[in-house]
Scaffold this motif. Structure first.
Motif, PDB file in Angstrom:
ATOM      1  N   ASN A 118       0.939  -1.231  -0.091  1.00 12.05           N
ATOM      2  CA  ASN A 118      -0.118   0.061   0.021  1.00 12.05           C
ATOM      3  C   ASN A 118       0.749   1.185  -0.080  1.00 12.05           C
ATOM      4  OD1 ASN A 118      -2.204  -1.503  -0.153  1.00 12.05           O
ATOM      5  ND2 ASN A 118      -2.548  -1.474   2.239  1.00 12.05           N
ATOM      6  N   LEU A 119       1.848   1.123   0.601  1.00  6.60           N
ATOM      7  CA  LEU A 119       2.900   2.325   0.663  1.00  6.60           C
ATOM      8  C   LEU A 119       3.464   2.524  -0.899  1.00  6.60           C
ATOM      9  CD1 LEU A 119       4.239   4.361   2.717  1.00  6.60           C
ATOM     10  CD2 LEU A 119       6.170   2.829   2.918  1.00  6.60           C
ATOM     11  N   MET A 120       3.720   1.497  -1.643  1.00  7.66           N
ATOM     12  CA  MET A 120       3.961   1.567  -3.180  1.00  7.66           C
ATOM     13  C   MET A 120       2.995   2.098  -4.015  1.00  7.66           C
ATOM     14  SD  MET A 120       5.265  -1.469  -5.591  1.00  7.66           S
ATOM     15  CE  MET A 120       7.145  -1.745  -4.588  1.00  7.66           C
ATOM     16  N   GLU A 121       1.782   1.497  -3.536  1.00  6.86           N
ATOM     17  CA  GLU A 121       0.635   2.091  -4.210  1.00  6.86           C
ATOM     18  C   GLU A 121       0.425   3.653  -4.176  1.00  6.86           C
ATOM     19  OE1 GLU A 121      -2.968   1.131  -6.839  1.00  6.86           O
ATOM     20  OE2 GLU A 121      -0.919   0.328  -6.233  1.00  6.86           O
ATOM     21  N   LYS A 122       0.726   3.979  -2.729  1.00  5.27           N
ATOM     22  CA  LYS A 122       0.590   5.688  -2.646  1.00  5.27           C
ATOM     23  C   LYS A 122       1.677   6.349  -3.308  1.00  5.27           C
ATOM     24  CE  LYS A 122       0.388   9.142   1.053  1.00  5.27           C
ATOM     25  NZ  LYS A 122       0.223   9.366   2.663  1.00  5.27           N
ATOM     26  N   ALA A 123       2.971   5.794  -3.451  1.00  9.11           N
ATOM     27  CA  ALA A 123       4.045   6.188  -3.971  1.00  9.11           C
ATOM     28  C   ALA A 123       3.749   6.273  -5.611  1.00  9.11           C
ATOM     29  CB  ALA A 123       5.242   5.658  -3.945  1.00  9.11           C
ATOM     30  N   ALA A 124       3.093   5.118  -6.063  1.00 13.07           N
ATOM     31  CA  ALA A 124       2.693   5.160  -7.400  1.00 13.07           C
ATOM     32  C   ALA A 124       1.792   6.267  -7.912  1.00 13.07           C
ATOM     33  CB  ALA A 124       2.245   3.962  -7.994  1.00 13.07           C
ATOM     34  N   THR A 125       0.846   6.305  -7.166  1.00 10.08           N
ATOM     35  CA  THR A 125      -0.176   7.364  -7.061  1.00 10.08           C
ATOM     36  C   THR A 125       0.263   8.737  -7.298  1.00 10.08           C
ATOM     37  OG1 THR A 125      -1.927   6.140  -6.005  1.00 10.08           O
ATOM     38  CG2 THR A 125      -2.381   8.466  -6.347  1.00 10.08           C
ATOM     39  N   LEU A 126       0.927   9.254  -6.654  1.00  6.70           N
ATOM     40  CA  LEU A 126       1.714  10.577  -6.764  1.00  6.70           C
ATOM     41  C   LEU A 126       2.669  10.667  -7.824  1.00  6.70           C
ATOM     42  CD1 LEU A 126       2.990  10.970  -2.873  1.00  6.70           C
ATOM     43  CD2 LEU A 126       0.771  11.938  -4.036  1.00  6.70           C
ATOM     44  N   LEU A 127       3.421   9.583  -8.081  1.00  2.90           N
ATOM     45  CA  LEU A 127       4.124   9.737  -9.292  1.00  2.90           C
ATOM     46  C   LEU A 127       3.268   9.875 -10.555  1.00  2.90           C
ATOM     47  CD1 LEU A 127       6.705   6.434  -8.432  1.00  2.90           C
ATOM     48  CD2 LEU A 127       7.326   8.964  -8.937  1.00  2.90           C
ATOM     49  N   THR A 128       2.251   8.975 -10.785  1.00  2.00           N
ATOM     50  CA  THR A 128       1.293   9.028 -12.014  1.00  2.00           C
ATOM     51  C   THR A 128       0.673  10.507 -11.963  1.00  2.00           C
ATOM     52  OG1 THR A 128       0.822   6.863 -11.695  1.00  2.00           O
ATOM     53  CG2 THR A 128      -0.721   8.123 -12.760  1.00  2.00           C
ATOM     54  N   ASN A 143      11.801  -0.739  -7.083  1.00  2.00           N
ATOM     55  CA  ASN A 143      11.587   0.279  -8.049  1.00  2.00           C
ATOM     56  C   ASN A 143      11.017   0.053  -9.384  1.00  2.00           C
ATOM     57  OD1 ASN A 143      13.504   2.208 -10.216  1.00  2.00           O
ATOM     58  ND2 ASN A 143      12.978   3.076  -8.322  1.00  2.00           N
ATOM     59  N   GLY A 144      10.977  -1.254  -9.958  1.00  2.00           N
ATOM     60  CA  GLY A 144      10.334  -1.956 -10.926  1.00  2.00           C
ATOM     61  C   GLY A 144       8.848  -2.084 -10.629  1.00  2.00           C
ATOM     62  N   GLY A 145       8.579  -2.391  -9.299  1.00  2.10           N
ATOM     63  CA  GLY A 145       7.241  -2.248  -8.579  1.00  2.10           C
ATOM     64  C   GLY A 145       6.581  -0.957  -8.819  1.00  2.10           C
ATOM     65  N   ASP A 146       7.264  -0.287  -8.422  1.00  4.92           N
ATOM     66  CA  ASP A 146       6.633   1.326  -8.843  1.00  4.92           C
ATOM     67  C   ASP A 146       6.289   1.613 -10.134  1.00  4.92           C
ATOM     68  OD1 ASP A 146       7.011   1.985  -5.888  1.00  4.92           O
ATOM     69  OD2 ASP A 146       9.118   2.679  -6.208  1.00  4.92           O
ATOM     70  N   ALA A 147       7.293   1.319 -11.063  1.00  7.04           N
ATOM     71  CA  ALA A 147       7.193   1.597 -12.316  1.00  7.04           C
ATOM     72  C   ALA A 147       5.941   0.964 -13.098  1.00  7.04           C
ATOM     73  CB  ALA A 147       8.394   1.162 -13.227  1.00  7.04           C
ATOM     74  N   VAL A 148       5.791  -0.526 -12.545  1.00  2.65           N
ATOM     75  CA  VAL A 148       4.642  -1.332 -13.005  1.00  2.65           C
ATOM     76  C   VAL A 148       3.291  -0.675 -12.606  1.00  2.65           C
ATOM     77  CG1 VAL A 148       3.639  -3.387 -13.247  1.00  2.65           C
ATOM     78  CG2 VAL A 148       5.981  -3.114 -13.348  1.00  2.65           C
ATOM     79  N   ALA A 149       3.322  -0.433 -11.279  1.00  6.07           N
ATOM     80  CA  ALA A 149       2.085   0.317 -10.800  1.00  6.07           C
ATOM     81  C   ALA A 149       1.727   1.701 -11.433  1.00  6.07           C
ATOM     82  CB  ALA A 149       2.349   0.652  -9.170  1.00  6.07           C
ATOM     83  N   VAL A 150       2.630   2.344 -11.836  1.00  9.94           N
ATOM     84  CA  VAL A 150       2.611   3.525 -12.678  1.00  9.94           C
ATOM     85  C   VAL A 150       1.760   3.397 -13.977  1.00  9.94           C
ATOM     86  CG1 VAL A 150       3.688   5.729 -13.519  1.00  9.94           C
ATOM     87  CG2 VAL A 150       4.268   5.076 -11.253  1.00  9.94           C
ATOM     88  N   ALA A 151       2.438   2.294 -14.448  1.00  6.13           N
ATOM     89  CA  ALA A 151       2.009   1.744 -15.792  1.00  6.13           C
ATOM     90  C   ALA A 151       0.573   1.589 -15.638  1.00  6.13           C
ATOM     91  CB  ALA A 151       2.666   0.690 -16.469  1.00  6.13           C
ATOM     92  N   ARG A 152      -0.048   0.990 -14.725  1.00  5.09           N
ATOM     93  CA  ARG A 152      -1.341   0.480 -14.416  1.00  5.09           C
ATOM     94  C   ARG A 152      -2.280   1.641 -14.330  1.00  5.09           C
ATOM     95  NH1 ARG A 152      -3.116  -0.171  -9.601  1.00  5.09           N
ATOM     96  NH2 ARG A 152      -1.103  -0.797  -8.862  1.00  5.09           N
ATOM     97  N   MET A 153      -1.656   2.758 -13.558  1.00  3.38           N
ATOM     98  CA  MET A 153      -2.557   3.999 -13.456  1.00  3.38           C
ATOM     99  C   MET A 153      -2.609   4.659 -14.648  1.00  3.38           C
ATOM    100  SD  MET A 153      -1.292   4.779  -9.495  1.00  3.38           S
ATOM    101  CE  MET A 153      -1.440   3.636  -8.090  1.00  3.38           C
ATOM    102  N   LEU A 154      -1.446   4.813 -15.402  1.00  2.00           N
ATOM    103  CA  LEU A 154      -1.589   5.522 -16.460  1.00  2.00           C
ATOM    104  C   LEU A 154      -2.553   5.142 -17.634  1.00  2.00           C
ATOM    105  CD1 LEU A 154       2.259   6.348 -16.980  1.00  2.00           C
ATOM    106  CD2 LEU A 154       0.587   8.157 -16.689  1.00  2.00           C
ATOM    107  N   HIS A 155      -2.484   3.525 -17.533  1.00  2.00           N
ATOM    108  CA  HIS A 155      -3.290   2.809 -18.438  1.00  2.00           C
ATOM    109  C   HIS A 155      -4.830   3.160 -18.027  1.00  2.00           C
ATOM    110  CE1 HIS A 155      -4.952  -0.165 -21.336  1.00  2.00           C
ATOM    111  NE2 HIS A 155      -5.360  -0.854 -20.154  1.00  2.00           N
TER     112      HIS A 155
END
Length: 505
Positions: free
Chosen positions: A26-36, A58-70
């Motif tokens: 969930n901490l990673m999800e929060k980071a990915a949300t802000l990154l996105t 770091n790759g997990g962050d990137a993949v989560a960002v990819a999902r949110m961008l999609h």
């Protein structure tokens, strides 16, 4: 703001998960949300997002960002490099979440890599390696980095450009590091962000607050910090309604030589603009009239020499002394400077040619008084400590020198570093490239003298002085523009800078 080592930042994440009732994923999800959100602010949906992800978090962050961008209807492609067959748990979870959406443009690379064609309208999301990297990239990963760097695509790096280490890059391979246009750093900056040679690799950097435990951040010991306005504002001494000039100290400025009267004028004006009660400027005879007419508020004292400083001054009447602006490099001046500092009982600032004395008379370094403030720029420091191959080495040698001499060092430049005898380093956030002009350092010397004379400790004077110096530079740049501003503009802007810092404007 503390600057943690990469190991400490990892500990901060773990502490947050353990004590803040939040799962790591969930901490990673929060980071990915802000990154996105930050990526979407900068790029619209006309850009293809090409995500390069590693096998770690770091790759997990990137993949989560990819999902949110999609999910936001951006065109996205993902290239995940899994050459060892081992993925971090959070990276694997985010891959599964992406695939569960029916996302088709996912490519997992275990051996051969057929790279996508990257164009000027593409945005590369760099999530290959983060702060856990401890050796230079090589082999296939180095090739991927070079391929990305050779493209015309914009590059957004997550936390750190892949290949760059968070602190020491002395033995890194520069060509094997991503050159980012933007680096979105999680929670706190990395030490390597403050080094000039890394700017073209990091690009613009921005911090994203994911809610790391404030308790941990308050407890953890950090050798490096960024000075904040609230801290320096709290240092400013209030003035009693019944105050008089005798309460704000009498400072001595030893400065100037033939053809260099301007340095003493700039330093003198800055000291007077920084609250000093009385100022005496000791100058060679040839500069007497120039200083007396340019700075009528100052007392002017003549040296025995016509053209340069040659005779030490009795310091009994002074609360602080600054030596160096425009002093010149005569041997008599060097000897007088050395003699002046012997058994000196008042706070001292040494700048410019006073520093050069100790690069040519190194056997007298040990004669410097404890807690003296040295204000070198890069070249002046290297004349004392030796040539340095990079900023990390230079900062390390400056810290060693501060420890050895038990002095304070103000290493001037972008992110001016205030280094204390006990090994702390405070980076200053104010200032701009317009301050890279002759005389800017003389203004700083005057500010420091003014603060020391008023009874500020050396650490307070350094941190407060460099902050207000940079703030005055920012005011001057706003008025004049970075190209046109001069050191005098910085001095003229000091009243406004002090008012801004004190919240009276």
């Amino acid at each position: 703001m503390k600057i943690l080592s990469c190991l400490q930042q990892k500990e901060a994440d773990a502490y947050t998960v353990a004590h803040e009732s939040i799962l790591s994923i969930n901490l990673m999800e929060k980071a990915a949300t802000l990154l996105t959100e930050e990526i979407c602010k900068r790029f619209d949906k006309s850009h293809r997002m090409v995500v390069f992800a590693g096998a770690g978090n770091n790759g997990g962050d990137a993949v989560a960002v990819a999902r949110m961008l999609h999910q936001r209807d951006y065109p996205v492609e993902v290239y995940l490099f899994n050459v060892t067959g081992v993925l971090s748990d959070n990276c694997l979870t985010n891959i599964r979440r992406l695939q569960q959406m029916g996302f088709m443009a996912y490519h997992e690379i275990s051996s051969k890599f057929d790279p996508p064609k990257l164009g000027s309208n593409d945005v590369v999301i760099d999530g290959l390696f983060g702060s856990g990297l401890n050796k230079p990239l090589s082999g296939g990963f180095a090739s991927v980095v070079k391929y990305i760097n050779a493209s015309q695509s914009k590059v957004v790096s997550i936390d750190l450009p892949s290949g760059l280490m968070g602190e020491d890059n002395s033995y890194n391979i520069r060509n094997n590091i991503i050159k980012a246009d933007v680096t979105l750093s999680i929670q706190l900056p990395k030490l390597s962000f403050f080094f000039a040679e890394n700017q073209e690799l990091i690009g613009e950097w921005k911090l994203l607050d994911i809610g790391i435990s404030k308790e941990f951040l308050s407890k953890v010991q950090a050798d490096y910090e960024i000075t904040e306005a609230e801290e320096v504002r709290a240092m400013i001494k209030p003035r009693n309604r019944f105050a008089h000039k005798g309460m704000f100290g009498h400072g001595l400025l030893i400065a100037g030589s033939y053809g260099m009267a301007g340095a003493s004028v700039l330093a003198a004006k800055a000291a007077l603009r920084s609250g000093i009660g009385l100022l005496t400027v000791h100058v060679p005879v040839c500069n007497h009239t120039i200083v007396q007419t340019s700075v009528p508020e100052a007392l002017v004292q003549d040296d025995v020499q016509e053209r340069y400083f040659a005779e030490p001054v009795d310091l009994d009447s002074y609360q602080a002394v600054a030596i160096g602006p425009g002093l010149g490099q005569e041997e008599d001046t060097a000897l007088a400077t050395i003699e002046q500092l012997k058994e000196c009982a008042v706070p001292v600032v040494l700048d410019a040619d006073a520093l050069n004395v100790f690069s040519t008379h190194r056997n007298h370094l040990n004669d410097l008084p404890k807690n003296v403030i040295l204000t070198p720029h890069v070249k002046e420091l290297e004349r004392i400590v030796g040539r340095c191959s990079n900023s990390f080495e230079r900062l390390s040698k400056a810290k060693d020198l501060a420890d050895y001499l038990q002095c304070y060092i103000v290493l001037k430049g972008a992110w001016t570093a205030v280094i204390t005898p006990d090994g702390k380093c405070f980076f200053n956030p104010t200032g701009n490239p317009g301050m890279a002009t002759g005389g800017s350092g003389d203004v700083l010397t005057g500010i420091l003298l003014g603060l020391l004379a008023q009874g500020y400790t050396p650490e307070e004077a350094c941190r407060l002085g460099v902050y207000v110096h940079g703030l005055a530079g920012d005011v001057a740049a706003h008025r004049m523009g970075e190209i046109s501003m001069t050191a005098s503009d910085i001095s003229y802007a000091l009243p406004e800078a002090w008012k801004l810092l004190m919240g009276t404007k």
